[in-house]
Design a protein around this motif. Structure first.
Motif, PDB file in Angstrom:
ATOM      1  N   GLY A  94       4.121   0.070  -5.484  1.00  0.00           N
ATOM      2  CA  GLY A  94       4.517  -0.302  -6.937  1.00  0.00           C
ATOM      3  C   GLY A  94       3.789  -1.291  -7.549  1.00  0.00           C
ATOM      4  N   GLN A  95       2.787  -2.097  -6.927  1.00  0.00           N
ATOM      5  CA  GLN A  95       2.088  -3.193  -7.678  1.00  0.00           C
ATOM      6  C   GLN A  95       0.689  -3.382  -7.015  1.00  0.00           C
ATOM      7  OE1 GLN A  95       4.182  -7.037  -7.042  1.00  0.00           O
ATOM      8  NE2 GLN A  95       5.349  -6.646  -8.927  1.00  0.00           N
ATOM      9  N   ARG A  96      -0.068  -3.448  -7.941  1.00  0.00           N
ATOM     10  CA  ARG A  96      -1.442  -3.605  -7.634  1.00  0.00           C
ATOM     11  C   ARG A  96      -2.025  -4.958  -7.960  1.00  0.00           C
ATOM     12  NH1 ARG A  96      -6.573  -2.544  -9.605  1.00  0.00           N
ATOM     13  NH2 ARG A  96      -5.673  -1.573 -11.516  1.00  0.00           N
ATOM     14  N   THR A  97      -2.526  -5.783  -7.379  1.00  0.00           N
ATOM     15  CA  THR A  97      -2.899  -7.187  -7.680  1.00  0.00           C
ATOM     16  C   THR A  97      -4.399  -7.197  -7.415  1.00  0.00           C
ATOM     17  OG1 THR A  97      -2.935  -8.175  -5.499  1.00  0.00           O
ATOM     18  CG2 THR A  97      -0.808  -7.902  -6.632  1.00  0.00           C
ATOM     19  N   ASP A  98      -4.946  -8.458  -8.130  1.00  0.00           N
ATOM     20  CA  ASP A  98      -6.483  -8.485  -8.067  1.00  0.00           C
ATOM     21  C   ASP A  98      -7.008  -8.964  -6.721  1.00  0.00           C
ATOM     22  OD1 ASP A  98      -5.395 -11.098  -8.320  1.00  0.00           O
ATOM     23  OD2 ASP A  98      -6.714 -11.859  -9.547  1.00  0.00           O
ATOM     24  N   THR A  99      -6.273  -9.422  -5.856  1.00  0.00           N
ATOM     25  CA  THR A  99      -6.583  -9.999  -4.415  1.00  0.00           C
ATOM     26  C   THR A  99      -5.981  -9.025  -3.469  1.00  0.00           C
ATOM     27  OG1 THR A  99      -4.596 -11.285  -4.418  1.00  0.00           O
ATOM     28  CG2 THR A  99      -6.437 -12.520  -5.233  1.00  0.00           C
ATOM     29  N   GLN A 100      -5.416  -8.090  -3.864  1.00  0.00           N
ATOM     30  CA  GLN A 100      -4.841  -6.933  -2.839  1.00  0.00           C
ATOM     31  C   GLN A 100      -3.797  -7.512  -2.085  1.00  0.00           C
ATOM     32  OE1 GLN A 100      -8.277  -5.241  -0.799  1.00  0.00           O
ATOM     33  NE2 GLN A 100      -8.788  -3.856  -2.425  1.00  0.00           N
ATOM     34  N   GLU A 109       1.886  -2.252 -12.568  1.00  0.00           N
ATOM     35  CA  GLU A 109       3.091  -1.743 -11.801  1.00  0.00           C
ATOM     36  C   GLU A 109       3.361  -0.654 -12.320  1.00  0.00           C
ATOM     37  OE1 GLU A 109       6.174  -5.059 -11.525  1.00  0.00           O
ATOM     38  OE2 GLU A 109       5.410  -5.706 -13.193  1.00  0.00           O
ATOM     39  N   SER A 110       3.962   0.286 -11.373  1.00  0.00           N
ATOM     40  CA  SER A 110       4.430   1.713 -11.408  1.00  0.00           C
ATOM     41  C   SER A 110       5.734   1.779 -10.870  1.00  0.00           C
ATOM     42  CB  SER A 110       3.424   2.645 -10.540  1.00  0.00           C
ATOM     43  OG  SER A 110       2.128   2.333 -11.063  1.00  0.00           O
ATOM     44  N   PRO A 111       6.475   2.728 -11.311  1.00  0.00           N
ATOM     45  CA  PRO A 111       7.908   3.111 -10.602  1.00  0.00           C
ATOM     46  C   PRO A 111       7.538   3.957  -9.292  1.00  0.00           C
ATOM     47  CG  PRO A 111       7.305   4.867 -12.393  1.00  0.00           C
ATOM     48  CD  PRO A 111       6.138   3.470 -12.393  1.00  0.00           C
TER      49      PRO A 111
END
Length: 329
Positions: A94-100, A109-111
């Motif tokens: 549900g979360q994507r970050t720049d550093t993984q 962010e996604s449900p």
């Protein structure tokens, strides 16, 4: 963060280490917040040993097995990097970050309400065997002579070629959406952070690595790893079983051949010797012109002298030879 100093008196640990003539691989449990370089520096200063390195970088927030190379063990790093690795990890969906991972900036962010255990398990099965991975921007991989993370810190993104890695085993251990705990056994060069992001992307919700522990590197297991401060305090030098591999142990994945007399002296000078003078009774007789038959070269009394390749052909030699790559003695 790794502490800048320590109140432990390391002088006795250094004396013990010198008496033991440590040459090989120490199994160290890297603490959270330390870089792999932090561990090497602390051991180098604490034990008073100049030649210290490591085989296989761990991210600062990852814990677990860090093979620390001591003395002549620093000569074998390139031969150990191919060891199979095992990790315990937690994926947060549900979360994507720049550093993984959990320590980067959240990009999306996604449900996750629509996710089910069955859909998660179905996607995990797609990441078995040989897969393609694009190395993350926040990594030590070099392009144009510069580590990618330096470009990433400047906000730059560059094209990275996908690489083939092998996922030998991938097992979900617990699902508590949005978290998925899993165990993975993989080849060298595998980024568990990227594996987490790729699984999240295939589930259409994104994902990142929340927690990581390296549990095994080749024959080295985390349950036998040494705590850094206990090691430097001299508390565990009398019981290094399983936590220290001598050079011969560390390299026992390569078959052994034996030499003696003048041939042993030639090996110590890095000189190739005729293959018919080598005791190679444990090897197959196939000759490889490519020179990919790595062997341990030992003296008749069992002392490890070198690593070499053989039997191989060399220009100007009438027959196959044992070619020496790295001398230890």
């Amino acid at each position: 963060m790794a502490p800048a100093g320590s109140c432990i008196d390391h002088s006795e640990a250094g004396k013990v280490a010198q008496r033991m003539s440590l040459d090989g691989v120490l199994n160290v449990n890297k603490p959270d917040g330390w870089t792999s370089h932090d561990v090497v520096q602390r051991i180098r200063s604490g034990l008073g040993i100049q030649k210290v390195g490591h085989a296989g970088t761990l991210d600062p927030h990852a814990t677990g097995v860090l093979p620390v190379l001591i003395g002549k063990g620093t000569k074998v790093a390139q031969y150990l990097l191919g060891w199979e690795k095992e990790y315990g990890a937690v994926l947060q969906l549900g979360q994507r970050t720049d550093t993984q991972d959990a320590w980067g900036t959240v990009l999306q962010e996604s449900p996750v309400e629509s996710l089910t255990e069955d859909s998660i398990r179905a996607v995990f099965t797609k990441f078995q065997g040989s897969i393609q991975q694009v190395p993350p921007m926040y990594s030590a991989m070099k392009i144009g002579g510069q580590p990618l993370y330096k470009k990433a810190r400047k906000g730059e993104t560059v094209d990275r070629p996908a690489k083939t890695v092998v996922i030998h085993h991938l097992e979900i251990q617990r699902i508590d959406i949005p978290d998925v705990a899993f165990r993975v056994v993989c080849s060298k060069g595998t980024y568990v952070r990227t594996l987490c992001e790729d699984i999240g992307n295939l589930l259409h919700v994104g994902g990142h690595l929340k927690w990581l522990q390296r549990r095994r590197v080749g024959p080295i297991h985390v349950d036998q790893a040494l705590d850094v401060e206990a090691l430097l305090g001299g508390l565990e030098f009398s019981n290094l079983d399983g936590a220290f591999l001598g050079l011969d142990q560390a390299l026992d994945g390569f078959p052994a051949v034996e030499v003696d007399g003048d041939d042993a002296r030639k090996v110590l000078h890095g000189n190739a010797i005729s293959w018919d003078r080598v005791d190679n009774s444990c090897l197959e007789s196939n000759v490889s012109p490519r020179g990919d038959n790595m062997v341990r070269v030992k003296q008749k009394d069992g002392q490890l002298l070198a690593l070499g390749r053989g039997p191989v052909f060399q220009a100007g030699k009438a027959g196959p030879v044992l070619a020496i790559e790295t001398v230890f003695a």
